[in-house]
Design a protein around this motif. Sequence first.
Motif, PDB file in Angstrom:
ATOM      1  N   THR A 263       0.829  -1.203   0.000  1.00 33.34           N
ATOM      2  CA  THR A 263       0.000   0.000   0.000  1.00 33.34           C
ATOM      3  C   THR A 263       0.866   1.258   0.000  1.00 33.34           C
ATOM      4  O   THR A 263       0.597   2.204  -0.745  1.00 33.34           O
ATOM      5  CB  THR A 263      -0.949   0.001   1.217  1.00 33.34           C
ATOM      6  OG1 THR A 263      -1.754  -1.175   1.169  1.00 33.34           O
ATOM      7  CG2 THR A 263      -1.832   1.226   1.227  1.00 33.34           C
TER       8      THR A 263
ATOM      9  N   GLN B   3       2.342   1.753  -3.488  1.00 37.16           N
ATOM     10  CA  GLN B   3       1.327   2.247  -4.424  1.00 37.16           C
ATOM     11  C   GLN B   3       1.020   3.725  -4.163  1.00 37.16           C
ATOM     12  O   GLN B   3       0.922   4.524  -5.099  1.00 37.16           O
ATOM     13  CB  GLN B   3       0.040   1.419  -4.306  1.00 37.16           C
ATOM     14  CG  GLN B   3       0.175   0.018  -4.839  1.00 37.16           C
ATOM     15  CD  GLN B   3      -1.036  -0.847  -4.505  1.00 37.16           C
ATOM     16  OE1 GLN B   3      -1.825  -0.541  -3.611  1.00 37.16           O
ATOM     17  NE2 GLN B   3      -1.171  -1.953  -5.230  1.00 37.16           N
ATOM     18  N   ASN B   4       0.898   4.083  -2.885  1.00 33.10           N
ATOM     19  CA  ASN B   4       0.559   5.465  -2.533  1.00 33.10           C
ATOM     20  C   ASN B   4       1.662   6.438  -2.926  1.00 33.10           C
ATOM     21  O   ASN B   4       1.390   7.492  -3.501  1.00 33.10           O
ATOM     22  CB  ASN B   4       0.256   5.582  -1.036  1.00 33.10           C
ATOM     23  CG  ASN B   4      -1.083   4.966  -0.674  1.00 33.10           C
ATOM     24  OD1 ASN B   4      -1.978   4.876  -1.505  1.00 33.10           O
ATOM     25  ND2 ASN B   4      -1.212   4.534   0.559  1.00 33.10           N
TER      26      ASN B   4
ATOM     27  N   LYS C 272       1.869   6.933  -6.722  1.00 31.10           N
ATOM     28  CA  LYS C 272       0.772   7.780  -7.200  1.00 31.10           C
ATOM     29  C   LYS C 272       1.053   9.249  -6.888  1.00 31.10           C
ATOM     30  O   LYS C 272       0.898  10.124  -7.748  1.00 31.10           O
ATOM     31  CB  LYS C 272      -0.545   7.341  -6.556  1.00 31.10           C
ATOM     32  CG  LYS C 272      -1.742   8.135  -7.027  1.00 31.10           C
ATOM     33  CD  LYS C 272      -3.024   7.621  -6.405  1.00 31.10           C
ATOM     34  CE  LYS C 272      -4.199   8.389  -6.970  1.00 31.10           C
ATOM     35  NZ  LYS C 272      -5.161   8.786  -5.978  1.00 31.10           N
ATOM     36  N   ILE C 273       1.491   9.531  -5.671  1.00 33.80           N
ATOM     37  CA  ILE C 273       1.792  10.909  -5.269  1.00 33.80           C
ATOM     38  C   ILE C 273       2.919  11.472  -6.132  1.00 33.80           C
ATOM     39  O   ILE C 273       2.836  12.599  -6.619  1.00 33.80           O
ATOM     40  CB  ILE C 273       2.157  10.959  -3.765  1.00 33.80           C
ATOM     41  CG1 ILE C 273       0.900  10.710  -2.926  1.00 33.80           C
ATOM     42  CG2 ILE C 273       2.809  12.296  -3.405  1.00 33.80           C
ATOM     43  CD1 ILE C 273       1.164  10.444  -1.457  1.00 33.80           C
TER      44      ILE C 273
ATOM     45  N   ASN D 278       1.683   3.722   5.855  1.00 39.31           N
ATOM     46  CA  ASN D 278       1.361   3.316   4.486  1.00 39.31           C
ATOM     47  C   ASN D 278       1.161   4.501   3.543  1.00 39.31           C
ATOM     48  O   ASN D 278       0.796   4.320   2.393  1.00 39.31           O
ATOM     49  CB  ASN D 278       0.156   2.378   4.463  1.00 39.31           C
ATOM     50  CG  ASN D 278      -1.139   3.051   4.870  1.00 39.31           C
ATOM     51  OD1 ASN D 278      -1.234   4.265   4.977  1.00 39.31           O
ATOM     52  ND2 ASN D 278      -2.151   2.229   5.105  1.00 39.31           N
TER      53      ASN D 278
ATOM     54  N   SER E 103      -1.038   6.762   3.254  1.00 43.98           N
ATOM     55  CA  SER E 103      -2.385   6.928   2.707  1.00 43.98           C
ATOM     56  C   SER E 103      -2.940   8.334   2.910  1.00 43.98           C
ATOM     57  O   SER E 103      -3.862   8.731   2.207  1.00 43.98           O
ATOM     58  CB  SER E 103      -3.346   5.900   3.307  1.00 43.98           C
ATOM     59  OG  SER E 103      -3.420   6.060   4.703  1.00 43.98           O
ATOM     60  N   ASN E 104      -2.370   9.095   3.844  1.00 40.40           N
ATOM     61  CA  ASN E 104      -2.812  10.469   4.054  1.00 40.40           C
ATOM     62  C   ASN E 104      -2.007  11.368   3.112  1.00 40.40           C
ATOM     63  O   ASN E 104      -0.932  11.853   3.455  1.00 40.40           O
ATOM     64  CB  ASN E 104      -2.633  10.885   5.509  1.00 40.40           C
ATOM     65  CG  ASN E 104      -3.219  12.250   5.800  1.00 40.40           C
ATOM     66  OD1 ASN E 104      -3.246  13.127   4.941  1.00 40.40           O
ATOM     67  ND2 ASN E 104      -3.689  12.429   7.025  1.00 40.40           N
ATOM     68  N   THR E 105      -2.538  11.570   1.932  1.00 43.43           N
ATOM     69  CA  THR E 105      -1.826  12.303   0.881  1.00 43.43           C
ATOM     70  C   THR E 105      -1.420  13.693   1.343  1.00 43.43           C
ATOM     71  O   THR E 105      -0.302  14.136   1.071  1.00 43.43           O
ATOM     72  CB  THR E 105      -2.697  12.393  -0.384  1.00 43.43           C
ATOM     73  OG1 THR E 105      -3.031  11.070  -0.804  1.00 43.43           O
ATOM     74  CG2 THR E 105      -1.973  13.112  -1.506  1.00 43.43           C
TER      75      THR E 105
END
Length: 115
Positions: free
Chosen positions: A42, A45-46, A49-50, A98, A100-102
Amino acid sequence: MSGSEDVNETTTEVFEQSLSASQEQHYILRLYVSGTTLQSVTALQNIKKICEEHLQGRYELEVIDIYQQRETLISENIVAVPTLIKRLPMPLQKMIGNLSNTEKVLIGLNLLPKK
């Protein structure tokens, strides 16, 4: 034009130049993961993407599996995984989790100002 308008224009120009300079900076990132655990996958992937959305063409991302390179845990002082280290531009920054908090990641990468 008054003297204060000259100062304002100069300040605005300096601000815009610093913004464009920060947009041109090259980022060197290292992501430490533990194999193919859900958290590690995760996080990868995050951050991909960022990086593609905000740093396209201006970053290097090295992924290090701590199971394959244990010695790096000590040399980099890694206490938890996944951990992302922003080596450049300075200052060095570490983010754990992970990713996940962009918004927090963008702040950590100095792409967004702290609130």
